[in-house]
Design an enzyme around this catalytic site. Structure first.
Site, PDB file in Angstrom:
ATOM      1  N   CYS A  76       0.863  -1.175   0.000  1.00  0.00           N
ATOM      2  CA  CYS A  76       0.000   0.000   0.000  1.00  0.00           C
ATOM      3  C   CYS A  76       0.901   1.227   0.000  1.00  0.00           C
ATOM      4  O   CYS A  76       1.715   1.391   0.923  1.00  0.00           O
ATOM      5  CB  CYS A  76      -0.900  -0.010   1.236  1.00  0.00           C
ATOM      6  SG  CYS A  76      -1.899   1.478   1.474  1.00  0.00           S
ATOM      7  N   CYS A 190      -0.799   3.791  -6.360  1.00  0.00           N
ATOM      8  CA  CYS A 190      -1.644   3.070  -5.400  1.00  0.00           C
ATOM      9  C   CYS A 190      -1.766   1.662  -5.938  1.00  0.00           C
ATOM     10  O   CYS A 190      -1.989   1.480  -7.148  1.00  0.00           O
ATOM     11  CB  CYS A 190      -3.020   3.733  -5.279  1.00  0.00           C
ATOM     12  SG  CYS A 190      -4.244   2.765  -4.352  1.00  0.00           S
TER      13      CYS A 190
END
Length: 271
Positions: A76, A190
């Site tokens: 992440c 992302c």
């Protein structure tokens, strides 16, 4: 001694880390996997730095105690740019983070103009400023926060069809900036975003961006780093079924089951 059954723990706020897991599976097909998603905290990109750091360290601490992983991957970008140093300080296990792939994008650009799509939290981080200063000197880095892509990727993995306007708006957020028409590299900052790369590519083509434009993410580099850090370690003779564990009720995960099974994540449970 590390047990052959010791897993690699892959962590994300949702299912974005599957884009990283796919690359790890390619280089280490035998590895046991525990994939953890903090759905109770999704989306991280809308939270403060203190909230993200606290949640990540607490969640990884509990999972490390339970599963004794050989290595942790924070799959992440938001969590890594905020909490990677904190997690390394409190966990006694190697941790590989995920950061925007500014270096490879800067090396590959021909036009000198690079786009970065990320969450609101990621694109404002000083860590990203540092990466730009170190690796993209003399280049132009255009940033755009596209948090709606997270929900679009989650919907796609549930078997739904996201609205094409979501992808058009994300590309327009870069292309409409000064020099945006010269972008030839777009960093997917992302881990959710590579899951909708095909949709983004179609939107970029419709927006008239360069036909030779590439999308770049950090998943290949993460897989190489994981392979290096686990070199020489014992592995099971055959890959075991992976575990998917999430905060929140198990029923919330059921719509994702067909997609998770494609990644050999067949044991689904709640933390």
């Amino acid at each position: 001694m590390i047990s052959p059954d010791a897993p690699i723990l892959v962590f994300d706020s949702g299912i974005g880390g599957l884009s990283v897991l796919a690359k790890i599976r390619k280089v280490l097909p035998q590895t046991p996997i525990v994939y953890s998603a903090d759905y109770a905290g999704l989306p991280y990109g809308e939270k403060s730095e203190i909230e993200v750091a606290t949640r990540v360290c607490a969640f990884l601490g509990r999972l490390s105690e339970r599963y004794r992983p050989r290595l942790v991957v924070i799959a992440c970008n938001t969590a890594s740019t905020i909490a990677l140093a904190h997690a390394r300080a409190v966990l006694g296990v190697p941790i590989v983070g995920t950061v925007p792939a500014i270096k490879p994008a800067a090396e590959q650009t021909q036009s000198g103009v690079i786009g970065l799509l990320g969450t609101k939290a990621t694109i404002r981080q000083a860590y990203v400023d540092k990466l730009e200063a170190e690796h993209a000197g003399g280049k132009t880095l255009l940033r755009h926060a596209a948090p709606e892509l997270v929900a679009a990727a989650e919907a796609k993995l549930r078997g739904e069809t996201p609205d094409p306007a979501i992808f058009a708006a994300a590309i327009a957020g870069l292309a409409s900036q000064p020099q945006g028409d010269r972008i030839d590299q777009i960093i997917l900052g992302c881990t959710h975003f590579p899951l909708v790369q095909e949709e983004l590519a179609m939107a970029s083509s419709e927006a008239g961006l360069a036909s030779n434009m590439d999308f770049v993410d950090g998943s290949d580099g993460i897989a190489r780093r994981v392979s290096y850090l686990t070199e020489g370690q014992p592995w099971p003779d055959s890959p075991a079924a992976g575990i998917f564990i999430s905060t929140g009720p198990v029923e919330q995960i059921e719509p994702y089951r067909p997609a998770l099974e494609r990644y050999n994540l067949t044991q689904i449970m709640s933390l």
